[in-house]
Design a protein around this motif. Structure first.
Motif: not given
Lengths: 276, 187
Positions: A275-276, A270, A163-166, A272, A216-217, A161
């Motif tokens: 997103y992918s 977040a 913004s860091s998928a890593l 929002s 990240a966020e 969520i």
């Protein structure tokens, strides 16, 4: 044909779980290490998918990977020496603070006085808190592993969520591997996960949470909610006379509910869409 | 006599260097763009909104140099969440490595035009040599501002894995097409 191994859920949940079960069971069976070693084995599998073997440039994510492996080695040595000295969770917590300074020192140095102080203090407290509690509960493998399941899933999805998928995949991998170690705890008798589990799990989950905030966020307030997960694992009432799988289920649900609250809050913050 | 020649040479050097015109990158007309395969479905385009730098050019001697610093935090794909993801440690890692740099090492002229620029590109503190192909270039007086302006378009292709940007390989493409649109105002 789409390669199954390209799917993030395979890379960070299914494979680490399976590898953790296999390595943990084999290590315990042959007396190589405590079954908790499966956790770091599962984590490394995910690392190979999301990062490869490259350590250059030495980013925060790669420092975290190195720290996880180093913590597992220290934990394995402690297990080998049967090191259960008084106050061990506190020592481990202090180690995790040093580790977090290595990973996040650069980010902190770019902040100004008061902001740096507040962020540094927050990072120290969170990392130490998580590491302390996971090791504090090392004698109760169900409670200790339930923390990693709840915190792994919570931190991982919160990172996505944020913004860091890593970082998300790395944390979820720890949750899945922690679940595998919990399963081994149910299947094998007198088999504690050991420091080889508690130290890397605490260091990794503590620092990944902080790093997601720093790089990240993710709002830092989400960590406050995630920080309640160890307390949920510690204070959820269960009776020793209950079947162990019921104890495990109750503890896991308890930590996952906490994680769910943190995620709902992160999602709200977040504000929002996906997103992918 | 030798000393005299040496002294004359020493004096002449800075004078010669001073003949090269110095320009400062105009951030309002300088935008590095990139294009990358999105899971093989389509090609996603983005740009960096903030950049700075210097351009030195001596048309008489046909020598030049250029240095551009790109603000990694200014990545813009017209989608806030995607921009946050690109800035995260998964890709540009902008909090840790806020600058992307290009510094020329060799500028090749064909006639009066620059046709290629060799240089070092630094992303996440990893530096690799790249060659920019210059597709158009003009140095002239700006019709509106009456200032001397030099501008050029250039492009190249890099592999993000060369710079340690490995996340989601190979699903998200390794090859990245870079395009620079650059304008610089004479100092």
């Amino acid at each position: 044909m789409t390669n199954l191994l390209d799917f993030p859920e395979i890379q960070s949940a299914v494979l680490p779980f399976l590898i953790a079960v296999l390595i943990g069971a084999a290590s315990a069976r042959f007396g190589l290490a405590k079954c908790g070693i499966g956790m770091i084995a599962g984590f490394i599998v995910t690392v190979l998918f999301v990062n490869g073997i490259s350590l250059q440039p030495l980013t925060a994510a790669r420092k975290i990977i190195l720290l996880g492996i180093a913590a597992a080695i220290i934990g394995a040595v402690a297990d080998h020496r049967d090191a259960h000295w008084p106050g061990r969770p506190l020592y481990f917590a202090m180690l995790s603070v040093l580790a977090s300074a290595w990973v996040l020192g650069l980010a902190l140095s770019r902040k100004n006085g008061l902001e740096m102080l507040a962020a540094g203090l927050g990072i120290m407290v969170y990392t130490a808190w998580i590491t302390y509690w996971i090791d504090r509960l090392h004698d109760n493998e169900l409670r200790a592993t339930s923390i990693t399941v709840g915190l792994g899933v919570g931190t991982g999805l919160a990172a996505i969520i944020g913004s860091s998928a890593l970082f998300g995949q790395l944390a979820i991998s720890i949750g899945a591997s922690g679940g595998a170690v919990m399963l081994l705890g149910l299947l094998l008798k007198n088999n504690k996960p050991g420091s080889v589990f508690t130290l890397p799990a605490g260091v990794l989950l503590g620092i990944i949470g902080c790093t997601t905030v720093a790089f990240a966020e993710l709002p830092w307030t989400v960590l406050v909610v995630l920080g309640l997960i160890p307390l949920a694992a510690r204070y959820t009432p269960i009776e020793e006379v209950w079947p162990r799988w019921i104890q495990a289920a109750i503890l896991t649900i308890s930590t996952l509910v906490c994680a769910g609250i943190a995620l709902a809050y992160a999602w709200y913050m977040a504000g929002s869409s996906s997103y992918s | 006599m030798r000393k005299l020649i040496l002294a004359a040479a020493v004096i002449a050097l800075p004078v010669s260097a001073a003949l090269a015109d110095s320009y400062t990158i105009d951030p309002e007309h300088t935008f590095p763009h990139f294009a990358i395969s999105h899971l093989g479905f389509s090609t996603m385009h983005g740009r960096f909104d903030k950049s700075s730098g210097k351009l030195n050019i001596d048309m008489a001697k046909k020598t030049a140099s250029v240095e551009i610093v790109i603000d990694a935090t200014s990545v813009d794909t017209a989608h806030v969440k995607r921009d946050q993801h690109l800035k995260s440690p998964d890709f540009f890692n902008a909090a840790e490595f806020p600058e992307i740099k290009f510094k020329s090492t060799k500028v090749t002229f064909t006639g009066d035009k620059v046709t290629s620029v060799d240089g070092d590109l630094t992303i996440m503190k990893t530096t690799k040599p790249v060659t920019l192909t210059v597709t158009s270039m003009l140095c002239a007086v700006h019709a509106m501002s009456k200032k001397n302006v030099c501008g050029f378009d250039a492009n190249t292709k890099i592999k993000r894995s060369d710079f340690g940007v490995n996340y989601a390989l190979p699903a998200i493409g390794d090859e990245v097409a870079l395009t620079l649109e650059v304008e610089a105002i004479k100092d």
